[in-house]
Motif scaffolding. Structure first.
Motif, short mmCIF file in Angstrom:
data_model
loop_
_atom_site.label_atom_id
_atom_site.label_comp_id
_atom_site.label_asym_id
_atom_site.label_seq_id
_atom_site.Cartn_x
_atom_site.Cartn_y
_atom_site.Cartn_z
N TYR A 199 0.85 -1.18 0.00
CA TYR A 199 0.00 0.00 0.00
C TYR A 199 0.89 1.23 0.00
O TYR A 199 2.09 1.15 0.32
CB TYR A 199 -0.89 0.02 1.24
CG TYR A 199 -1.99 -1.01 1.27
CD1 TYR A 199 -1.73 -2.35 1.53
CD2 TYR A 199 -3.32 -0.64 1.06
CE1 TYR A 199 -2.75 -3.29 1.55
CE2 TYR A 199 -4.34 -1.57 1.11
CZ TYR A 199 -4.04 -2.89 1.34
OH TYR A 199 -5.06 -3.82 1.38
N ARG A 200 0.30 2.36 -0.32
CA ARG A 200 1.03 3.61 -0.21
C ARG A 200 0.10 4.72 0.26
O ARG A 200 -1.11 4.66 0.07
CB ARG A 200 1.69 4.00 -1.53
CG ARG A 200 0.72 4.36 -2.65
CD ARG A 200 1.48 4.57 -3.97
NE ARG A 200 0.58 4.94 -5.06
CZ ARG A 200 0.97 5.04 -6.33
NH1 ARG A 200 2.25 4.81 -6.66
NH2 ARG A 200 0.11 5.37 -7.27
N GLN A 201 0.71 5.71 0.88
CA GLN A 201 -0.05 6.86 1.36
C GLN A 201 0.76 8.11 1.13
O GLN A 201 1.85 8.28 1.67
CB GLN A 201 -0.39 6.71 2.84
CG GLN A 201 -1.32 7.77 3.36
CD GLN A 201 -1.88 7.45 4.73
OE1 GLN A 201 -1.34 6.61 5.46
NE2 GLN A 201 -2.97 8.07 5.09
N ARG A 207 -4.66 5.89 2.45
CA ARG A 207 -3.80 4.78 2.08
C ARG A 207 -4.49 3.98 0.98
O ARG A 207 -5.69 3.69 1.06
CB ARG A 207 -3.53 3.88 3.29
CG ARG A 207 -2.44 2.86 3.08
CD ARG A 207 -2.09 2.15 4.39
NE ARG A 207 -1.53 3.08 5.37
CZ ARG A 207 -0.98 2.68 6.52
NH1 ARG A 207 -0.91 1.37 6.81
NH2 ARG A 207 -0.51 3.56 7.36
N TYR A 217 3.86 0.87 2.38
CA TYR A 217 3.69 -0.06 3.49
C TYR A 217 3.50 -1.48 2.98
O TYR A 217 2.76 -1.72 2.02
CB TYR A 217 2.47 0.32 4.32
CG TYR A 217 2.53 1.67 4.96
CD1 TYR A 217 2.06 2.81 4.31
CD2 TYR A 217 3.06 1.83 6.25
CE1 TYR A 217 2.11 4.06 4.91
CE2 TYR A 217 3.12 3.07 6.86
CZ TYR A 217 2.64 4.18 6.18
OH TYR A 217 2.70 5.42 6.77
N GLY A 240 6.60 1.25 7.20
CA GLY A 240 6.60 2.10 6.02
C GLY A 240 8.00 2.54 5.61
O GLY A 240 8.91 2.64 6.43
#
Length: 119
Positions: free
Chosen positions: A37-39, A45, A94, A112
């Protein structure tokens, strides 16, 4: 207890490549599904890529053809190969994994790793 630790983030120029790694450790019986995942700042997210226990993959439309998720089952490692990076890929990435510890399975998150794409 199970821990996930990401590594491999950093600063890269547009068009460049990075490979993120996710190491699972602790009281592990088996690692089932894994995902990245990314934020980005101000954003929710979002799922980037996933790899099911059966080996099927799923990618966000924004990264299809550029990112590849993979894993090393023997080492309990996951990877995200990122090519042709764009500024909009800048985010904290993440690792998420479903892990069994002999008694039950649960989903875990890493802390992360920052990826910054900028010239």
């Amino acid at each position: 207890q199970v821990q996930l630790v990401e590594s491999g983030g950093g600063l890269v120029q547009p068009g460049g490549s990075l490979t993120l790694s996710c190491a699972a450790s602790g009281n592990i019986f088996s690692v089932y599904a894994m995902a990245w995942y990314r934020q980005a700042p101000g954003n929710q997210r979002e799922l980037v890529a996933s790899l099911s226990a059966s080996g099927s993959t799923n990618y966000a439309d924004s990264v299809k053809g550029r990112f590849t998720i993979s894993r090393d089952y023997a080492k309990n490692m996951g990877y995200l190969q990122m090519n042709n990076l764009k500024p909009e890929d800048t985010a904290v990435y993440y690792c998420n994994a479903e892990v069994s510890d002999y008694l039950s399975s649960d989903f875990y998150w890493g802390q992360g790793t920052q990826v910054t794409v900028s010239s």
